[in-house]
Design a protein around this motif. Structure first.
Motif, mmCIF file in Angstrom:
data_model
loop_
_atom_site.group_PDB
_atom_site.id
_atom_site.type_symbol
_atom_site.label_atom_id
_atom_site.label_comp_id
_atom_site.label_asym_id
_atom_site.label_seq_id
_atom_site.Cartn_x
_atom_site.Cartn_y
_atom_site.Cartn_z
ATOM 1 N N GLN A 1 128.961 7.074 2.374
ATOM 2 C CA GLN A 1 128.614 6.779 4.014
ATOM 3 C C GLN A 1 127.890 6.173 4.598
ATOM 4 O O GLN A 1 128.691 5.730 5.346
ATOM 5 N N MET A 2 126.594 7.021 4.373
ATOM 6 C CA MET A 2 125.706 5.762 4.909
ATOM 7 C C MET A 2 125.797 4.446 4.475
ATOM 8 O O MET A 2 126.065 3.242 5.530
ATOM 9 N N LEU A 3 126.051 3.777 3.426
ATOM 10 C CA LEU A 3 126.387 2.545 3.523
ATOM 11 C C LEU A 3 127.580 1.571 3.929
ATOM 12 O O LEU A 3 127.954 0.726 3.427
ATOM 13 N N GLU A 4 128.880 2.981 3.934
ATOM 14 C CA GLU A 4 129.745 1.822 5.233
ATOM 15 C C GLU A 4 129.233 1.507 6.191
ATOM 16 O O GLU A 4 130.486 0.483 7.060
ATOM 17 N N ASN A 5 128.086 1.608 6.648
ATOM 18 C CA ASN A 5 127.739 0.659 8.125
ATOM 19 C C ASN A 5 127.598 -0.600 8.288
ATOM 20 O O ASN A 5 127.814 -1.464 9.555
ATOM 21 N N TRP A 6 127.079 -0.754 6.906
ATOM 22 C CA TRP A 6 127.154 -2.393 6.406
ATOM 23 C C TRP A 6 128.329 -3.781 6.939
ATOM 24 O O TRP A 6 128.353 -4.263 7.348
ATOM 25 N N CYS A 7 129.446 -2.644 6.815
ATOM 26 C CA CYS A 7 130.804 -2.935 7.026
ATOM 27 C C CYS A 7 131.389 -3.056 8.447
ATOM 28 O O CYS A 7 132.199 -3.562 9.414
ATOM 29 N N PHE B 1 124.684 13.956 8.382
ATOM 30 C CA PHE B 1 123.685 13.239 7.591
ATOM 31 C C PHE B 1 123.438 11.339 6.996
ATOM 32 O O PHE B 1 122.153 11.062 7.299
ATOM 33 N N SER B 2 124.867 11.113 6.532
ATOM 34 C CA SER B 2 124.497 9.449 6.902
ATOM 35 C C SER B 2 124.868 8.838 7.833
ATOM 36 O O SER B 2 123.422 7.489 8.262
ATOM 37 N N ALA B 3 125.003 9.468 9.158
ATOM 38 C CA ALA B 3 124.647 8.733 10.429
ATOM 39 C C ALA B 3 123.370 8.489 10.657
ATOM 40 O O ALA B 3 123.139 7.697 11.109
ATOM 41 N N ASP B 4 122.797 9.619 10.728
ATOM 42 C CA ASP B 4 121.017 9.913 10.628
ATOM 43 C C ASP B 4 120.212 9.044 10.153
ATOM 44 O O ASP B 4 119.681 8.541 10.803
ATOM 45 N N MET B 5 120.662 8.636 8.555
ATOM 46 C CA MET B 5 119.730 8.146 8.062
ATOM 47 C C MET B 5 120.096 6.900 8.671
ATOM 48 O O MET B 5 119.394 5.893 8.738
ATOM 49 N N PHE B 6 121.309 6.162 8.644
ATOM 50 C CA PHE B 6 121.438 4.735 9.043
ATOM 51 C C PHE B 6 120.572 4.670 10.216
ATOM 52 O O PHE B 6 120.671 3.492 10.944
ATOM 53 N N LEU B 7 121.591 5.240 11.921
ATOM 54 C CA LEU B 7 121.282 5.401 12.758
ATOM 55 C C LEU B 7 119.687 5.260 12.981
ATOM 56 O O LEU B 7 118.526 4.993 13.990
ATOM 57 N N ASN B 8 119.299 6.271 12.237
ATOM 58 C CA ASN B 8 117.597 6.584 12.576
ATOM 59 C C ASN B 8 116.354 5.300 11.407
ATOM 60 O O ASN B 8 115.840 5.870 11.970
ATOM 61 N N ARG B 9 116.767 5.075 10.580
ATOM 62 C CA ARG B 9 116.029 4.436 9.860
ATOM 63 C C ARG B 9 116.149 3.113 9.914
ATOM 64 O O ARG B 9 115.840 1.805 10.376
ATOM 65 N N PHE B 10 117.599 2.872 8.901
ATOM 66 C CA PHE B 10 118.125 0.909 8.777
ATOM 67 C C PHE B 10 118.140 0.930 10.245
ATOM 68 O O PHE B 10 118.458 -0.361 10.441
ATOM 69 N N SER B 11 119.094 0.502 11.167
ATOM 70 C CA SER B 11 119.348 0.215 12.778
ATOM 71 C C SER B 11 117.838 0.348 13.352
ATOM 72 O O SER B 11 117.964 -0.942 13.637
ATOM 73 N N LYS B 12 117.474 1.017 13.312
ATOM 74 C CA LYS B 12 115.945 0.362 13.637
ATOM 75 C C LYS B 12 115.486 -0.387 12.926
ATOM 76 O O LYS B 12 114.312 -0.966 13.992
ATOM 77 N N GLU B 13 115.161 0.068 11.781
ATOM 78 C CA GLU B 13 114.191 -1.402 11.035
ATOM 79 C C GLU B 13 114.659 -2.148 10.339
ATOM 80 O O GLU B 13 113.945 -3.165 10.072
ATOM 81 N N GLY B 14 116.067 -2.231 10.786
ATOM 82 C CA GLY B 14 116.085 -3.543 9.782
ATOM 83 C C GLY B 14 117.536 -2.907 9.485
ATOM 84 O O GLY B 14 117.102 -1.919 7.971
ATOM 85 N N VAL B 15 118.763 -3.233 8.761
ATOM 86 C CA VAL B 15 119.688 -2.816 7.865
ATOM 87 C C VAL B 15 119.688 -3.460 6.596
ATOM 88 O O VAL B 15 120.040 -3.476 5.682
ATOM 89 N N GLU B 16 119.054 -5.255 6.344
ATOM 90 C CA GLU B 16 117.985 -5.436 5.331
ATOM 91 C C GLU B 16 116.845 -5.568 4.628
ATOM 92 O O GLU B 16 116.018 -6.396 4.590
ATOM 93 N N ASN B 17 116.615 -4.736 6.106
ATOM 94 C CA ASN B 17 114.531 -4.407 6.126
ATOM 95 C C ASN B 17 114.564 -3.993 4.040
ATOM 96 O O ASN B 17 114.852 -2.624 3.603
ATOM 97 N N PRO B 18 113.784 -4.626 3.265
ATOM 98 C CA PRO B 18 113.190 -4.473 1.692
ATOM 99 C C PRO B 18 112.867 -2.603 1.999
ATOM 100 O O PRO B 18 112.720 -2.395 1.165
ATOM 101 N N LYS B 19 111.792 -2.850 2.266
ATOM 102 C CA LYS B 19 111.002 -1.706 2.881
ATOM 103 C C LYS B 19 111.797 -0.150 2.624
ATOM 104 O O LYS B 19 111.928 0.981 2.485
#
Length: 679
Positions: free
Chosen positions: A500-506, A614-632
């Protein structure tokens, strides 16, 4: 590390070979069980009892997966039937083996002989293995007196048979509705041309979702939508008996589960199932759904008012009578109309930018970047059907091959009718040091290409593609020692969260541009203004759509916490109207095709929404803030969430990745509700 030489799996198995493979699995398993059962009490330990059982699982898991997978994908009915027969025999043997008192006694002796110091000296995964194997035996009733153990064994065998038959009826259902082309006003020409005809020349609309969902969304003829929905919701009537009526000497599946839970000392089947999930108790799951349902009602009521307005406008324009209601056959249609008229989002135009080729290439590139992987397609792969593609997966930094996956994306007769990931071989370590590479398959039913058009995906199908491939990546990126912890073998109410978290890229503008390319005007991405409108419409009818999920979860938990038999058809209708705020289709039995309830999600459907938190929390509070293609960030996700599989509690993995315990805040924000609530 030495990689197993048997890199590629063998799917070219005939009836006899499948039968022989099933017998070989049972024979070897029984030999190991008998050997472990013969260990004297004084010699029982982790190495003499637990390790041999786990090493057997490491070998048998991949063999079983291939043997039972073919029932879902083979184009040979005899092979499908043989695979189903093997599945049945293996399930029966599994129930029999899980009820072996002599094995449980060896585990108890091993526990008694293992000092606290010796237990602490084991690896984290070995300690978890020890605990889980012991708990499994207890949950299978081995601590019960003999008479109750035998009663439980009978109930489990009945349930296994019923589950297979329920799924078979759904998978092989061939219901169709014959309609004149005049009854298909609003449907695209390519969609109509893709339908087969009956002897009279009428078009046949099947209940497979490339037929069903486009019609429910686009057909202007209300009577056609109503007729097709009725056919869909009145399929597989024999499954009603499986759910709620006794059949000969057998009891129905819901009663079987209730009786089994009572034997084991649980109040109900839901309490039994949730003990080993994140929610822990049925009360927690019920409370979660009720709380979310209450929050969503005001939003859903407003959404229904808007849909009624859209319907009234259309009926007035066409000079047709209006009943003032959003009926079950209206929901998809007027939601689509609203999306087009007020958000200017036309799914039919948008799908011209999402050919299967461009989406697959773009999606694989995104997954490569985010997860630091490299995909290489295997030429002339050993697969089960000519349409299937196979990919080798390597770590981008080291070049080390870490697994393989398969894509089987279009419908055909007898094939599994939904979209799913099938784990085919777990990545695990053998006693001689060899390591099996994981393998997984994504099976879906996206529309086939026609003579003048490639397969074109609607945006929601692109999202489905991302989701299911996310499950595949969970299988491929997992690296554990023991098969029982591999990949998606996490708590069932967490299993959807990584995908579900990876759906956010869409829903990210830059990512959608990478995924899209007009199928005629090659290289032309989806226009940015169109993307902006799509994103604006993301939460369209979020209240109603999430209430639909709450309905399924509530039905599931209601039947599995009930103290007496229920009329599932009446309950389905009652809850659908109460929870979703729309009437159920009269004289239908929707529960008969509710595959989750007999396919492993019993007392677990709530997990889809639970894990969305949990998927929303992971995306908005890590990927959305740090970059959706951030390799780290992507590597943290790969190593902290995907890598451990089920070798750690999901709550621990989430805490490590988020740096704190998860909350509901991000989920509420993601669907347009700004309220704050702690889990």
């Amino acid at each position: 590390m030495t990689v197993s030489k048997d890199t590629f799996l063998n799917f070219k198995l005939n009836q006899q070979q499948l039968s022989e493979l099933g017998e070989a699995i049972i024979t070897r398993s029984r030999e190991v069980y008998d050997r472990v059962a013969a260990v004297p009490d004084a010699e029982c330990s982790f190495d003499t009892v637990i390790r041999p059982l786990a090493e057997l699982e490491n070998w048998s898991a991949g063999e079983e997966n291939v043997a039972t997978f073919l029932q879902y994908v083979s184009d040979d009915k005899q092979v499908r039937d043989a695979s189903m027969d093997v599945d049945k025999k293996l399930q029966e043997f599994g129930i029999e083996s899980a009820m072996r008192l002599d094995l449980y006694q060896r585990v108890v002796a091993a526990r008694a002989n293992t000092s606290p110091e010796a237990f602490a000296a084991l690896s984290d995964e070995d300690r978890r293995l020890f605990d889980k194997i012991e708990l499994d035996f207890k949950r299978n009733g081995l601590a019960l007196p003999e008479a109750q153990r035998n009663e439980l064994k009978v109930l489990k065998k009945q349930l296994a048979d019923q589950s297979i038959e329920f799924s078979r009826r759904v998978n092989e259902d061939a219901t169709s509705v014959a309609v004149d082309e005049s009854e298909l006003d609003g449907m695209p020409r390519d969609w109509i041309d893709g339908l087969s005809k009956d002897e009279s020349g009428k078009r046949l609309v099947t209940m497979k979702y490339p037929d069903f969902f486009p019609l429910m969304k686009m057909c202007k003829v209300e009577e056609t939508r109503k007729k097709v929905l009725f056919a869909n919701d009145s399929r597989c009537k024999d499954n009603v008996a499986t759910l709620e009526k006794a059949c000969g000497a057998k009891c129905n599946s819901i009663k079987c589960r209730r009786q089994a839970a009572k034997l084991l000392g649980y109040q109900n089947h839901a309490a039994f199932k949730l003990e080993i999930k994140m929610a822990k108790t049925d009360e927690a799951a019920i409370s979660f759904l009720a709380d979310l349902r209450k929050r969503l009602y005001p939003l859903a009521e407003k959404e229904l008012d808007v849909l009624r307005r859209i319907k009234a406008q259309e009926k007035e324009k066409l000079g047709l009578p209006n009943d003032g209601q959003i009926n079950a056959w209206d929901m998809h249609y007027y939601s689509r109309l609203l999306k087009e008229t007020e958000y200017d989002v036309n799914d039919e135009l948008i799908k011209e930018y999402f050919s299967m080729a461009s989406v697959t290439a773009g999606m694989l590139k995104i997954y490569e970047t985010v997860l630091s992987l490299k995909f290489n397609e295997i030429e002339q792969p050993p697969v089960w059907h000519k349409d299937v593609r196979m990919f080798q997966v390597s770590d981008a930094a080291s070049g080390e091959t870490i697994g393989h996956f398969y894509l089987d994306l279009h419908p055909r007769d007898g094939k599994y009718t939904h979209a799913a990931c099938f784990g085919l071989r777990p990545g695990c370590q053998h006693a001689d040091g060899r390591r099996d590479l994981p393998a997984a398959a994504m099976v879906a039913n996206f529309s086939k290409p026609t003579a003048d058009k490639p397969s074109l995906l609607k945006h929601n199908e692109v999202t489905t593609f991302f989701h299911e491939l996310g499950h595949v990546m969970h299988q491929i990126c997992s690296k554990v020692q023991w098969a029982r912890f591999h990949g998606t073998a996490v708590e069932r109410d967490f299993v959807e969260a990584p995908s579900q978290m990876l759906e956010n890229w869409c829903w990210e503008a830059a990512e959608l541009e990478k995924l899209s390319s007009h199928y005629v005007r090659k290289g032309e991405p989806l226009p940015r203004d169109q993307i902006d409108r799509m994103v604006k419409a993301k939460n369209l009818n979020a209240g109603l759509l999430n209430l639909r999920q709450i309905f399924f979860g509530t039905f599931d938990l209601t039947v599995h916490t009930a103290e007496e038999d229920l009329d599932t058809t009446a309950l389905w209708s009652k809850l659908r109207e109460e929870v979703t705020l729309t009437q159920n289709m009269p004289n239908t039995w929707g529960a008969a095709t509710f595959g989750h309830i007999m396919g492993g999600y019993d007392a677990g459907y709530y997990g889809y929404l639970w894990s969305e938190v949990f998927s929303a929390d992971m995306f908005l509070n890590r990927f959305s803030k740090e970059g959706v293609e951030n390799p780290k960030t992507g590597m943290d996700y790969r190593t902290m969430i995907l890598g451990p599989g089920g070798s750690r509690d999901a709550s621990q993995m989430l805490h490590q990745f988020l740096g704190r315990d998860p909350t509901m805040d991000a989920f509420l924000k993601s669907i347009g509700l700004e309220e704050s609530s702690k889990l």
